[in-house]
Motif scaffolding. Structure first.
Motif, short mmCIF file in Angstrom:
data_model
loop_
_atom_site.label_atom_id
_atom_site.label_comp_id
_atom_site.label_asym_id
_atom_site.label_seq_id
_atom_site.Cartn_x
_atom_site.Cartn_y
_atom_site.Cartn_z
N SER A 20 -29.90 9.49 38.71
CA SER A 20 -30.50 8.57 39.91
C SER A 20 -29.83 8.50 41.14
CB SER A 20 -30.59 7.05 39.40
OG SER A 20 -29.36 6.74 38.72
N THR A 35 -46.54 1.64 37.10
CA THR A 35 -45.93 0.46 38.01
C THR A 35 -46.60 -0.62 38.34
OG1 THR A 35 -46.36 1.58 40.21
CG2 THR A 35 -44.56 2.55 38.99
N VAL A 49 -38.03 15.90 43.45
CA VAL A 49 -38.76 14.55 43.88
C VAL A 49 -39.52 14.87 45.04
CG1 VAL A 49 -38.12 12.34 44.66
CG2 VAL A 49 -36.99 13.20 42.81
N MET A 70 -30.51 10.77 43.53
CA MET A 70 -32.16 10.72 44.45
C MET A 70 -31.90 9.82 45.57
SD MET A 70 -34.53 9.85 41.14
CE MET A 70 -34.96 11.10 39.97
N THR A 71 -32.48 10.17 46.54
CA THR A 71 -32.59 9.27 47.73
C THR A 71 -33.10 7.97 47.31
OG1 THR A 71 -32.81 11.34 49.07
CG2 THR A 71 -33.23 9.06 50.19
N ASP A 72 -34.14 7.90 46.65
CA ASP A 72 -34.72 6.70 46.21
C ASP A 72 -34.39 6.76 44.61
OD1 ASP A 72 -36.18 4.28 45.67
OD2 ASP A 72 -38.35 5.19 46.52
N PRO A 73 -33.77 5.82 43.99
CA PRO A 73 -33.42 5.67 42.54
C PRO A 73 -34.78 5.35 41.92
CG PRO A 73 -31.51 4.91 43.88
CD PRO A 73 -32.48 5.10 44.85
N SER A 74 -35.57 4.92 42.67
CA SER A 74 -36.82 4.16 41.79
C SER A 74 -37.68 5.32 41.53
CB SER A 74 -37.50 3.08 42.86
OG SER A 74 -38.18 3.75 43.99
N LYS A 75 -37.50 6.58 42.04
CA LYS A 75 -38.57 7.54 41.72
C LYS A 75 -38.00 8.46 40.14
CE LYS A 75 -40.51 7.90 45.44
NZ LYS A 75 -42.11 7.56 45.60
N ARG A 122 -33.41 16.34 44.31
CA ARG A 122 -34.08 15.73 45.24
C ARG A 122 -35.29 16.67 45.48
NH1 ARG A 122 -28.85 14.19 47.11
NH2 ARG A 122 -28.27 16.12 47.83
#
Length: 439
Positions: free
Chosen positions: A163, A266, A126, A166-171, A123
Motif C-alpha cells: 500500500s 465497495t 495499478v 501505491m499513489t492511492d492505497p485504497s486501490k 504503481r
C-alpha cells in the motif's frame, strides 16, 4: 406550408427519439461488454477481457478448489489469470506488456519485500487496471506451522509495503494468497476476521519448477481443459512464464475461453449477484442424484417434566366405548389395594433348623448333613436301613466289623516303632558271606 412543417417536425422528433433509444441501448450493451478488438487499439485479434466480476470477501472468504470447497462463480470456459511473487522488473514488465497487447486484466499477489525494492512496479500494475493483492512480506513456506504472531507480522508487512508503494492505497484489494498455499486455520481466521479474502487456485502450471516453457504451456492447457474453467496460478518472476504466456493466451483464444477480471466490492460498486451453487466448480444438476440427506432436526421441548402414568380408571373414562376390562377387574380398580400386616410368627425360625445351624461356623457341617438327608430319595433311605441292620447283627454274633478292622490296622500303622516286640529268630546267612569265608 403548415402541413409540411408539421411533417418535418414529426420526422425530426421520431429521429430524435430513435437516436436516444439506440444510444441508451448501445450504452447498456457497452457496460460489462468484453474488451475485444474494438477495445484493444492496434490488436484486432486480441483476446480481451470478457467481463468484470465483483466479489464480497465477507460472503465467500475462501476460494480455490485446490484447497477449498468454493471457487469463483465462473461460467463454462471462463478463466481468471493470477500472478504471484512480483514485481520483479526484468520479467514483470514483460508480463505486463503481453497482457496489455491482449487487453487482459489479471490479479497480482505482491510480496512486501518486492514492493519495497520496486515500488514503481506496483504503481504500473495499478495504472494498467490490474487487481493488486498481497502475498506476505518475505514469502515464507512455513506459515502453516509458525506462531500466529509471526504469521500476522508477515501479513501486515506485505500489506504495509504494498500500500505504501501505491499513489492511492485504497486501490489495494483485500485479497491474500498464502505463500506456497501452506494454509492453516489460524492464519485464515486472522485474515477473514479482517475482511480479507483467502485465495487458493483451481489449477497451477508448475512454472516455479525447473521445467521448459513448453511444459508450462502444456500443464496450463491440460489442467484447464480437465476442469473447464477456473483460477490459473502463474508467477511473473520466471523467464519460463514470460516465454509460455503468449502461447497460453493464443490457445485460450483458439479454444473459446474468455478472461474474467475480479475486483473487490465497495460502497460504490456492489457485488455481482450470484447464487450459492454458482460458487461450486461443478454444481450438481437436477439429473444428478446427491447422496446427502437432510439432517434430522433437534427438537427442543418447552417442558421436561414427566407425565403421570394412566390408571385403570383412565382406560375406561368414556362410557360410550366398550369396557376394556372385566367388571370384577373394574371393581377392584376402584378399591384401594391393601394387604394385611404380617404376624410375628412369620419371621420366627425354630431352634435346630438348618437356617440356625448355617448361621454358626461350627454347625455348618451338621446343617449340611441335615439338608442332604432331607433331599435323599426314599430308595436310598431303605437301602441305608438294611445296611445298618446287617451291621448290628454281625456285632451281636461276634463277627469282626470291617470298620473295626480298618481302625485296628490304622492304629497299628500309627503305633510307635519302639512299642513293637523284638524278634528272637536267627538271621539267615547270606551266600556272599559264605564265599568270603571259603576264600
Amino acid at each position: 406550408m403548415i402541413g409540411s412543417s408539421v411533417v418535418a417536425r414529426t420526422r425530426s422528433w421520431i429521429v430524435l427519439c430513435l437516436g436516444s433509444f439506440l444510444g441508451g441501448f448501445l450504452g447498456v450493451l457497452t457496460i460489462g461488454s468484453p474488451a475485444i478488438a474494438a477495445d484493444c487499439p492496434g490488436h484486432p485479434d486480441a483476446l480481451g477481457t470478457s467481463r468484470t466480476l465483483v466479489v464480497d470477501p465477507h460472503e465467500h472468504p475462501r476460494i480455490g478448489t485446490m484447497q477449498y470447497r468454493e471457487t469463483l462463480p465462473l461460467k463454462d470456459h471462463e478463466v481468471v489469470l493470477t500472478f504471484d511473487d512480483g514485481p520483479l522488473p526484468k520479467y514483470s514488465n514483460q508480463v505486463l506488456q503481453i497482457l496489455a497487447d491482449e487487453c487482459i486484466k489479471a490479479t497480482f499477489f505482491i510480496i512486501g519485500e518486492q514492493a519495497k525494492a520496486n515500488p514503481e512496479g506496483v504503481r504500473k500494475l495499478v495504472a494498467a487496471g490490474h487487481t493488486v493483492g498481497t502475498h506476505s512480506m518475505t514469502h515464507p513456506l512455513t506459515m502453516d506451522r509458525m506462531p500466529l504472531d509471526k504469521a500476522e507480522a508477515q501479513i501486515n508487512g506485505g500489506i504495509e509495503w504494498t500500500s505504501a508503494a501505491m499513489t492511492d492505497p485504497s486501490k489495494l484489494a483485500p485479497f491474500f494468497r498464502i505463500p506456497g498455499l501452506m494454509r492453516a486455520d489460524g492464519v485464515e481466521n486472522v485474515l477473514i476476521s479482517r475482511g480479507i479474502q483467502v485465495w487458493s487456485a483451481d489449477f497451477p502450471a508448475d512454472d516455479w519448477r525447473h521445467v521448459s516453457p513448453d511444459r508450462v504451456y502444456q500443464l496450463a492447457i491440460q489442467r484447464l481443459e480437465a476442469k473447464g474453467k477456473g483460477i490459473l496460478l502463474l508467477h511473473d518472476i520466471q523467464a519460463r512464464t514470460v516465454a509460455a504466456l503468449p502461447k497460453i493466451i493464443r490457445d485460450l483464444k483458439a479454444r473459446g475461453y474468455r478472461i474474467v477480471h475480479v475486483v473487490p466490492a465497495t460502497a460504490e460498486q456492489l457485488a455481482t449477484p450470484t447464487t450459492p451453487v454458482e460458487w461450486l466448480l461443478h454444481p450438481p444438476t437436477e439429473t444428478t442424484p446427491i447422496a446427502r440427506w437432510p439432517a434430522v432436526p433437534n427438537f427442543v421441548f418447552a417442558q421436561t417434566k414427566t407425565l403421570p402414568a394412566p390408571s385403570l380408571a383412565d382406560l375406561n373414562a368414556q362410557a360410550a366405548h366398550q369396557p376394556l376390562l372385566p367388571r370384577k377387574t373394574m371393581a377392584l380398580a376402584n378399591v384401594a389395594a391393601t394387604l394385611p400386616v404380617p404376624g410375628r410368627d412369620l419371621f420366627a425360625i425354630p431352634e435346630g433348623s438348618v437356617e440356625v445351624l448355617l448361621s454358626t461356623t461350627l454347625s455348618r457341617r451338621a446343617a449340611t448333613r441335615l439338608a442332604m438327608a432331607a433331599e435323599t430319595p426314599p430308595a436310598a433311605k431303605v437301602k441305608a436301613g438294611k445296611w445298618h441292620a446287617r451291621r448290628t447283627a454281625r456285632a451281636a454274633h461276634g463277627t469282626p466289623n470291617h470298620a473295626a478292622e480298618t481302625e485296628g490296622t490304622a492304629a497299628k500303622s500309627t503305633a510307635p516303632k519302639s512299642a513293637a516286640p523284638k524278634s528272637t529268630a536267627p538271621r539267615p546267612t547270606r551266600v556272599a558271606s559264605l564265599k568270603k569265608r571259603a576264600q
